[in-house]
Motif scaffolding. Sequence first.
Motif, mmCIF file in Angstrom:
data_model
loop_
_atom_site.group_PDB
_atom_site.id
_atom_site.type_symbol
_atom_site.label_atom_id
_atom_site.label_comp_id
_atom_site.label_asym_id
_atom_site.label_seq_id
_atom_site.Cartn_x
_atom_site.Cartn_y
_atom_site.Cartn_z
ATOM 1 N N ILE A 1 0.840 -1.199 0.000
ATOM 2 C CA ILE A 1 0.000 0.000 0.000
ATOM 3 C C ILE A 1 0.879 1.256 0.000
ATOM 4 N N THR A 2 1.922 1.230 0.809
ATOM 5 C CA THR A 2 2.808 2.390 0.923
ATOM 6 C C THR A 2 3.544 2.657 -0.379
ATOM 7 N N TRP A 3 4.089 1.619 -0.991
ATOM 8 C CA TRP A 3 4.796 1.798 -2.266
ATOM 9 C C TRP A 3 3.852 2.295 -3.349
ATOM 10 N N THR A 4 2.630 1.787 -3.365
ATOM 11 C CA THR A 4 1.657 2.241 -4.364
ATOM 12 C C THR A 4 1.351 3.724 -4.175
ATOM 13 N N ALA A 5 1.121 4.128 -2.946
ATOM 14 C CA ALA A 5 0.841 5.545 -2.685
ATOM 15 C C ALA A 5 2.052 6.417 -3.026
ATOM 16 N N GLY A 6 3.252 5.948 -2.676
ATOM 17 C CA GLY A 6 4.461 6.712 -2.984
ATOM 18 C C GLY A 6 4.672 6.892 -4.482
ATOM 19 N N ILE A 7 4.406 5.820 -5.221
ATOM 20 C CA ILE A 7 4.558 5.904 -6.681
ATOM 21 C C ILE A 7 3.542 6.866 -7.287
ATOM 22 N N LEU A 8 2.302 6.809 -6.810
ATOM 23 C CA LEU A 8 1.276 7.716 -7.340
ATOM 24 C C LEU A 8 1.606 9.180 -7.043
ATOM 25 N N VAL A 9 2.083 9.449 -5.836
ATOM 26 C CA VAL A 9 2.446 10.827 -5.497
ATOM 27 C C VAL A 9 3.658 11.276 -6.312
ATOM 28 N N SER A 10 4.620 10.386 -6.523
ATOM 29 C CA SER A 10 5.793 10.764 -7.311
ATOM 30 C C SER A 10 5.432 11.002 -8.781
ATOM 31 N N TYR A 11 4.414 10.314 -9.287
ATOM 32 C CA TYR A 11 3.929 10.608 -10.644
ATOM 33 C C TYR A 11 3.373 12.028 -10.711
ATOM 34 N N GLY A 12 2.663 12.435 -9.678
ATOM 35 C CA GLY A 12 2.174 13.816 -9.626
ATOM 36 C C GLY A 12 3.315 14.814 -9.598
ATOM 37 N N ALA A 13 4.359 14.503 -8.836
ATOM 38 C CA ALA A 13 5.529 15.381 -8.777
ATOM 39 C C ALA A 13 6.238 15.434 -10.131
ATOM 40 N N ALA A 14 6.289 14.301 -10.827
ATOM 41 C CA ALA A 14 6.905 14.288 -12.161
ATOM 42 C C ALA A 14 6.092 15.137 -13.135
ATOM 43 N N GLY A 15 4.771 15.102 -13.013
ATOM 44 C CA GLY A 15 3.921 15.953 -13.848
ATOM 45 C C GLY A 15 4.152 17.429 -13.571
ATOM 46 N N LEU A 16 4.328 17.762 -12.305
ATOM 47 C CA LEU A 16 4.632 19.150 -11.945
ATOM 48 C C LEU A 16 5.993 19.576 -12.502
ATOM 49 N N ALA A 17 6.979 18.693 -12.425
ATOM 50 C CA ALA A 17 8.311 19.006 -12.965
ATOM 51 C C ALA A 17 8.247 19.185 -14.486
ATOM 52 N N ALA A 18 7.457 18.362 -15.159
ATOM 53 C CA ALA A 18 7.305 18.514 -16.615
ATOM 54 C C ALA A 18 6.639 19.842 -16.953
ATOM 55 N N THR A 19 5.696 20.263 -16.126
ATOM 56 C CA THR A 19 5.040 21.553 -16.343
ATOM 57 C C THR A 19 6.020 22.701 -16.169
ATOM 58 N N VAL A 20 6.855 22.621 -15.152
ATOM 59 C CA VAL A 20 7.871 23.664 -14.929
ATOM 60 C C VAL A 20 8.837 23.719 -16.108
ATOM 61 N N GLN A 21 9.244 22.566 -16.606
ATOM 62 C CA GLN A 21 10.148 22.543 -17.757
ATOM 63 C C GLN A 21 9.483 23.126 -18.997
ATOM 64 N N ALA A 22 8.187 22.871 -19.171
ATOM 65 C CA ALA A 22 7.472 23.437 -20.317
ATOM 66 C C ALA A 22 7.372 24.952 -20.210
ATOM 67 N N VAL A 23 7.135 25.443 -19.006
ATOM 68 C CA VAL A 23 7.074 26.893 -18.804
ATOM 69 C C VAL A 23 8.441 27.524 -19.086
ATOM 70 N N ILE A 24 9.503 26.881 -18.640
ATOM 71 C CA ILE A 24 10.855 27.389 -18.913
ATOM 72 C C ILE A 24 11.110 27.422 -20.414
ATOM 73 N N PHE A 25 10.736 26.360 -21.116
ATOM 74 C CA PHE A 25 10.908 26.295 -22.569
ATOM 75 C C PHE A 25 10.168 27.437 -23.254
#
Length: 90
Positions: free
Chosen positions: A48-72
Amino acid sequence: MAAATPWTIIGSLFLTFLVGAIVTAIATLLVLALARGVLGAQEAAAVITWTAGILVSYGAAGLAATVQAVIFRRLLGWREGEPLPALVPS
């Protein structure tokens, strides 16, 4: 529109990844505490913990991709529907 300096870019990416890592760690520990404390799960708590951690990290990766797109977009002045500007050698 002011040009972004390299330190601004590095700082914003560092802050984004740092916040994502902290939020992932907090969510993981919170889910682990709930799974073990409330549900009384032992081995299942890890799944359960690993599943929740992976889902939250996917959200963080989406946020990082958004920041990179804004920089671009800010660096090239690109807008949707317009072609990329031609690069002029300096």
